[in-house]
Design an enzyme around this catalytic site. Structure first.
Site, PDB file in Angstrom:
ATOM      1  N   LEU A 191      35.395  12.746 -11.262  1.00 48.78           N
ATOM      2  CA  LEU A 191      36.138  13.613 -12.173  1.00 48.78           C
ATOM      3  C   LEU A 191      35.322  13.723 -13.449  1.00 48.78           C
ATOM      4  CD1 LEU A 191      39.836  12.342 -11.799  1.00 48.78           C
ATOM      5  CD2 LEU A 191      38.893  14.480 -10.924  1.00 48.78           C
ATOM      6  N   ASP A 192      35.355  14.886 -14.061  1.00 50.76           N
ATOM      7  CA  ASP A 192      34.644  15.116 -15.320  1.00 50.76           C
ATOM      8  C   ASP A 192      35.077  14.134 -16.398  1.00 50.76           C
ATOM      9  OD1 ASP A 192      32.851  17.078 -14.962  1.00 50.76           O
ATOM     10  OD2 ASP A 192      34.014  18.669 -15.926  1.00 50.76           O
TER      11      ASP A 192
END
Length: 323
Positions: free
Chosen positions: A163-164
């Site tokens: 995930l960013d």
């Protein structure tokens, strides 16, 4: 590291998904709370036998394995080792020696068929907050998700997808590399679901384009589903699903139709959903039965008391201070 646990109730049900999925998504953004509470694992089984991870078998002490097979008592076996009556792979056995499935053990020159107990992989469900990077180290000194996870005696935690830095939501970890690959590999097309907040509202034409397919620099991308969740003012919420995990894919798709994602949160990965009880920065360990369903392994056949079974169902959530 300080750790506080809170009861999370019996939130798990065995899971079944469409099989396992693409590589780790880096496509996420900021954080939005999913509506309502959902079980972390859906009530259907996940796992096809094909491509299922191999069951992990830990080496065990020679005398324990032979005693469980009824060859003799542990004390007798130790005496036989001292007397040189037991060989492992053609060499005299040693006291305390550990053996595994690939070893050949002979007692008095006779080969003993070995049997071993299998170890179920472990899986953690983590609610990643914004501001953490999915990496073990960061040159910029940003906090990493691994700093919050429990320590392992053996092996290490493997992140299932990514995930960013600016994305929150569901992130899975396992100590089994084969299971991690099964959950991330593109051929399994494991579905991901996101809650998305946009600055603005989609037109019908944009909606259809996103579901039909948007040409990005790394190929065609499309949402499997896209549903309007309402909103107020300039902010509007949507739920989207897709069956792959390219870098920042969700954000790039909306940018391609002229809209900006202001918050992005993953709420489901395959059959595993994010419980509303699991707050940002908290993790819970998936129950063994649910891991077996997820991994396509046979369920444990152990006989347990009703009290023990009930205790196992009381999944606990953990909040840890980053190390």
């Amino acid at each position: 590291m300080k750790k506080k646990t809170e009861p999370a109730g019996a939130d798990f049900a065995p899971a079944r998904s469409r099989t396992s999925g693409p590589r780790a998504p880096d496509d996420a953004g900021a954080s939005a709370e999913p509506r309502g509470e959902r079980s972390p694992v859906r009530a259907r089984s996940a796992a096809p036998a094909r491509g299922a991870p191999a069951e992990t078998i830990e080496p065990e002490r020679l005398q324990k394995v032979l005693a469980q097979l009824g060859v003799g008592s542990r004390r007798e076996i130790e005496e036989w080792v001292i007397a040189g009556r037991i060989q492992v792979n053609g060499e005299p056995a040693e006291l305390g020696q550990k053996i595994g499935p690939g070893d050949r053990v002979k007692v008095n020159g006779k080969l003993v068929p070995l049997k071993f107990a299998t170890r179920t992989p472990r899986v953690l469900i983590y609610h990643k907050p914004e501001g953490e990077i999915v990496s073990r180290e960061d040159p910029d000194g940003r906090p990493t998700v691994f700093e919050r996870l429990p320590l392992l005696r053996k092996g290490r935690w493997i992140a299932v997808g990514r995930l960013d830095f600016n994305t929150s939501g569901l992130l899975l970890f396992t100590n089994d590399g084969t299971l991690a690959n099964r959950l991330m590999h593109p051929r399994y097309e494991l579905e991901r679901e996101y809650a998305v907040r946009l600055l603005g509202e989609l037109t019908e034409e944009q909606n259809e384009s996103l579901k039909a397919g948007i040409q990005l620099e790394d190929g065609l991308a499309r949402f499997t589903t896209l549903t309007d969740q309402g909103g107020e003012g300039v902010n509007h919420w949507y739920k989207v699903t897709l069956s792959e995990g390219r870098n920042r894919e969700v954000r790039r798709m909306f940018e391609a139709v002229g809209l900006t994602v202001s918050r992005l949160m993953r709420v489901r990965y395959g059959p595993v959903t994010l419980s509303s009880r699991l707050k940002r920065g908290m993790w819970m360990e998936m129950a063994e039965e649910d891991v077996c369903e997820l991994a396509g392994l046979p369920r444990p056949q152990r006989q347990v008391s009703a009290r023990t079974a009930e205790k196992a169902r009381q999944v606990r959530v953990h909040r840890t201070t980053p190390r």
